[in-house]
Design a protein around this motif. Structure first.
Motif, PDB file in Angstrom:
ATOM      1  N   LEU A  32       0.951  -1.112  -0.073  1.00  0.00           N
ATOM      2  CA  LEU A  32      -0.134  -0.004   0.129  1.00  0.00           C
ATOM      3  C   LEU A  32       0.942   1.244   0.048  1.00  0.00           C
ATOM      4  O   LEU A  32       1.915   1.368   0.780  1.00  0.00           O
ATOM      5  CB  LEU A  32      -0.845  -0.193   1.152  1.00  0.00           C
ATOM      6  CG  LEU A  32      -1.965  -0.889   1.461  1.00  0.00           C
ATOM      7  CD1 LEU A  32      -2.621  -0.956   2.796  1.00  0.00           C
ATOM      8  CD2 LEU A  32      -3.114  -1.023   0.191  1.00  0.00           C
ATOM      9  N   THR A  36      -1.955   5.321   3.134  1.00  0.00           N
ATOM     10  CA  THR A  36      -3.235   5.146   2.353  1.00  0.00           C
ATOM     11  C   THR A  36      -3.618   3.876   2.611  1.00  0.00           C
ATOM     12  O   THR A  36      -3.134   2.731   2.898  1.00  0.00           O
ATOM     13  CB  THR A  36      -3.005   5.767   1.069  1.00  0.00           C
ATOM     14  OG1 THR A  36      -2.343   4.754   0.298  1.00  0.00           O
ATOM     15  CG2 THR A  36      -2.012   6.855   0.960  1.00  0.00           C
ATOM     16  N   LYS A  37      -4.754   3.653   1.572  1.00  0.00           N
ATOM     17  CA  LYS A  37      -5.439   2.509   1.330  1.00  0.00           C
ATOM     18  C   LYS A  37      -5.316   2.114  -0.064  1.00  0.00           C
ATOM     19  O   LYS A  37      -5.992   0.985  -0.469  1.00  0.00           O
ATOM     20  CB  LYS A  37      -6.948   2.319   1.904  1.00  0.00           C
ATOM     21  CG  LYS A  37      -7.178   2.569   3.106  1.00  0.00           C
ATOM     22  CD  LYS A  37      -8.831   2.466   3.417  1.00  0.00           C
ATOM     23  CE  LYS A  37      -9.201   3.105   4.690  1.00  0.00           C
ATOM     24  NZ  LYS A  37     -10.681   3.138   5.044  1.00  0.00           N
ATOM     25  N   THR A  39      -3.678   0.517  -3.238  1.00  0.00           N
ATOM     26  CA  THR A  39      -2.624  -0.343  -3.749  1.00  0.00           C
ATOM     27  C   THR A  39      -2.202  -0.018  -4.789  1.00  0.00           C
ATOM     28  O   THR A  39      -2.925   0.089  -5.812  1.00  0.00           O
ATOM     29  CB  THR A  39      -3.368  -1.834  -3.763  1.00  0.00           C
ATOM     30  OG1 THR A  39      -4.405  -1.746  -4.768  1.00  0.00           O
ATOM     31  CG2 THR A  39      -3.758  -2.364  -2.442  1.00  0.00           C
ATOM     32  N   ALA A  68      -0.620  -4.683   3.608  1.00  0.00           N
ATOM     33  CA  ALA A  68      -1.980  -5.052   3.601  1.00  0.00           C
ATOM     34  C   ALA A  68      -2.161  -6.427   3.540  1.00  0.00           C
ATOM     35  O   ALA A  68      -1.183  -7.247   2.931  1.00  0.00           O
ATOM     36  CB  ALA A  68      -3.086  -4.567   2.470  1.00  0.00           C
ATOM     37  N   THR A 106      -6.341  -0.134  15.677  1.00  0.00           N
ATOM     38  CA  THR A 106      -6.258   0.800  14.768  1.00  0.00           C
ATOM     39  C   THR A 106      -6.693   2.121  15.532  1.00  0.00           C
ATOM     40  O   THR A 106      -6.832   2.270  16.617  1.00  0.00           O
ATOM     41  CB  THR A 106      -7.696   0.780  13.771  1.00  0.00           C
ATOM     42  OG1 THR A 106      -9.046   0.736  14.511  1.00  0.00           O
ATOM     43  CG2 THR A 106      -7.803  -0.994  13.430  1.00  0.00           C
ATOM     44  N   ARG A 139     -14.520  -7.785   6.588  1.00  0.00           N
ATOM     45  CA  ARG A 139     -13.658  -7.811   5.390  1.00  0.00           C
ATOM     46  C   ARG A 139     -13.441  -9.257   5.069  1.00  0.00           C
ATOM     47  O   ARG A 139     -13.054  -9.994   5.893  1.00  0.00           O
ATOM     48  CB  ARG A 139     -12.360  -6.895   5.728  1.00  0.00           C
ATOM     49  CG  ARG A 139     -12.611  -5.820   6.250  1.00  0.00           C
ATOM     50  CD  ARG A 139     -13.251  -4.791   5.379  1.00  0.00           C
ATOM     51  NE  ARG A 139     -13.372  -3.475   5.959  1.00  0.00           N
ATOM     52  CZ  ARG A 139     -14.300  -2.585   5.739  1.00  0.00           C
ATOM     53  NH1 ARG A 139     -14.999  -2.598   4.434  1.00  0.00           N
ATOM     54  NH2 ARG A 139     -14.479  -1.364   6.460  1.00  0.00           N
ATOM     55  N   VAL A 146      -5.562  -3.573   5.881  1.00  0.00           N
ATOM     56  CA  VAL A 146      -4.204  -2.855   6.601  1.00  0.00           C
ATOM     57  C   VAL A 146      -3.790  -3.555   7.706  1.00  0.00           C
ATOM     58  O   VAL A 146      -4.472  -3.656   8.647  1.00  0.00           O
ATOM     59  CB  VAL A 146      -4.553  -1.422   6.791  1.00  0.00           C
ATOM     60  CG1 VAL A 146      -3.031  -0.691   6.809  1.00  0.00           C
ATOM     61  CG2 VAL A 146      -5.051  -0.647   5.421  1.00  0.00           C
ATOM     62  N   SER A 150       1.933  -1.018   9.643  1.00  0.00           N
ATOM     63  CA  SER A 150       1.345  -0.009   8.705  1.00  0.00           C
ATOM     64  C   SER A 150       0.768   1.174   9.708  1.00  0.00           C
ATOM     65  O   SER A 150       0.720   1.091  10.846  1.00  0.00           O
ATOM     66  CB  SER A 150       0.362  -0.304   7.760  1.00  0.00           C
ATOM     67  OG  SER A 150       0.859  -1.380   6.975  1.00  0.00           O
ATOM     68  N   LEU A 200     -10.481  -0.580  -4.171  1.00  0.00           N
ATOM     69  CA  LEU A 200     -10.138   0.069  -2.970  1.00  0.00           C
ATOM     70  C   LEU A 200     -10.945  -0.147  -1.844  1.00  0.00           C
ATOM     71  O   LEU A 200     -10.935   0.541  -0.879  1.00  0.00           O
ATOM     72  CB  LEU A 200     -10.218   1.876  -3.497  1.00  0.00           C
ATOM     73  CG  LEU A 200      -9.393   2.150  -4.508  1.00  0.00           C
ATOM     74  CD1 LEU A 200      -9.522   3.767  -4.686  1.00  0.00           C
ATOM     75  CD2 LEU A 200      -7.903   1.923  -4.141  1.00  0.00           C
ATOM     76  N   ALA A 202     -11.183  -1.503   1.409  1.00  0.00           N
ATOM     77  CA  ALA A 202     -10.261  -2.079   2.271  1.00  0.00           C
ATOM     78  C   ALA A 202     -10.689  -1.567   3.675  1.00  0.00           C
ATOM     79  O   ALA A 202     -11.479  -0.678   4.078  1.00  0.00           O
ATOM     80  CB  ALA A 202      -8.923  -1.530   1.721  1.00  0.00           C
ATOM     81  N   ASP A 204      -9.772  -0.105   7.257  1.00  0.00           N
ATOM     82  CA  ASP A 204      -8.469   0.935   7.698  1.00  0.00           C
ATOM     83  C   ASP A 204      -7.686   0.210   8.873  1.00  0.00           C
ATOM     84  O   ASP A 204      -7.151   0.763   9.454  1.00  0.00           O
ATOM     85  CB  ASP A 204      -8.886   2.155   7.827  1.00  0.00           C
ATOM     86  CG  ASP A 204     -10.017   2.106   8.848  1.00  0.00           C
ATOM     87  OD1 ASP A 204     -10.555   3.412   9.055  1.00  0.00           O
ATOM     88  OD2 ASP A 204     -10.539   1.342   9.548  1.00  0.00           O
TER      89      ASP A 204
END
Length: 204
Positions: A32, A36-37, A39, A68, A106, A139, A146, A150, A200, A202, A204
């Motif tokens: 990534l 950011t998210k 790729t 990720a 997170t 997810r 992520v 990260s 996109l 994803a 976080d």
């Protein structure tokens, strides 16, 4: 993979070494752009040729890129961003006796990792935190999450759990989760008609 890895070691690792460790533990890592998210690569070609060497080469030229984990391995991650959703997720775990053995902090809340049980009917879902603070994002499938170390990600569990040793999540848990999220249990396996893409969607 049965080796035990202390999660605190991640915080001092380079992104390249961390990506290698996740890969060694059985996860499919994708790069990534830092913080950011996004790729920068198409998922399909990258995952098809994923190897320790590919990881070394890519992160050697992009050392600040984040990491990720792709969910196509059978990874299911539940994402709770508010006190209400965290409490609801913990209540579901208690009710069903299913406790995630890999939990990541997170910026807003927690990610709880699980392994998909055979035949599990589940699909990815995101919810408005503002409109439904009690709901829990899902997810899975062709999504990605992520991963630590990260930006704003810290593993809370004492050890890094190999993919094949993650807590298995059963259908009854998912069914209750979907009802909690305002839906209904799935009655058939979602049909996937598109290949892996550089989407996109994803966590976080």
């Amino acid at each position: 993979m049965n080796a035990v890895h202390n999660s605190s070691a991640l915080s001092t690792m380079s992104k390249a070494k961390a990506a290698q460790l996740w890969y060694q533990l059985g996860y499919k890592v994708i790069p990534l752009m830092g913080g950011t998210k996004i790729t920068p690569l198409r998922h399909g070609p990258w995952l098809e040729t994923l190897s320790a060497q590919a990881i070394d080469v890519y992160w050697s030229t992009n050392p600040t890129y984040d990491i990720a984990l792709h969910c196509s391995t059978g990874l299911v991650v539940l994402d709770a961003d508010t006190p209400e959703s965290i409490a609801a997720l913990e209540a579901l775990e208690i009710k069903h006796g299913v406790v995630s053995n890999l939990v990541v902090q997170t910026k807003k809340g927690v990610h709880r990792y699980y392994k998909r049980s055979a035949g599990l009917l589940v699909k990815a879902a995101g919810h408005s935190t503002e409109n439904h603070p009690e709901r829990i994002d899902i997810r899975c499938d062709n999504g990605y999450i992520v991963a630590a170390p990260s930006t704003d990600k810290v593993v809370l569990s004492e050890t890094l759990v190999p993919h094949d040793q993650l807590t298995e999540i059963p259908q009854v848990f998912i069914d209750d989760l979907l009802i909690h999220n305002g839906g209904q249990p799935l009655v058939e396996v979602p049909v996937k008609t598109t290949p892996l893409t550089n989407h996109l969607y994803a966590g976080d």
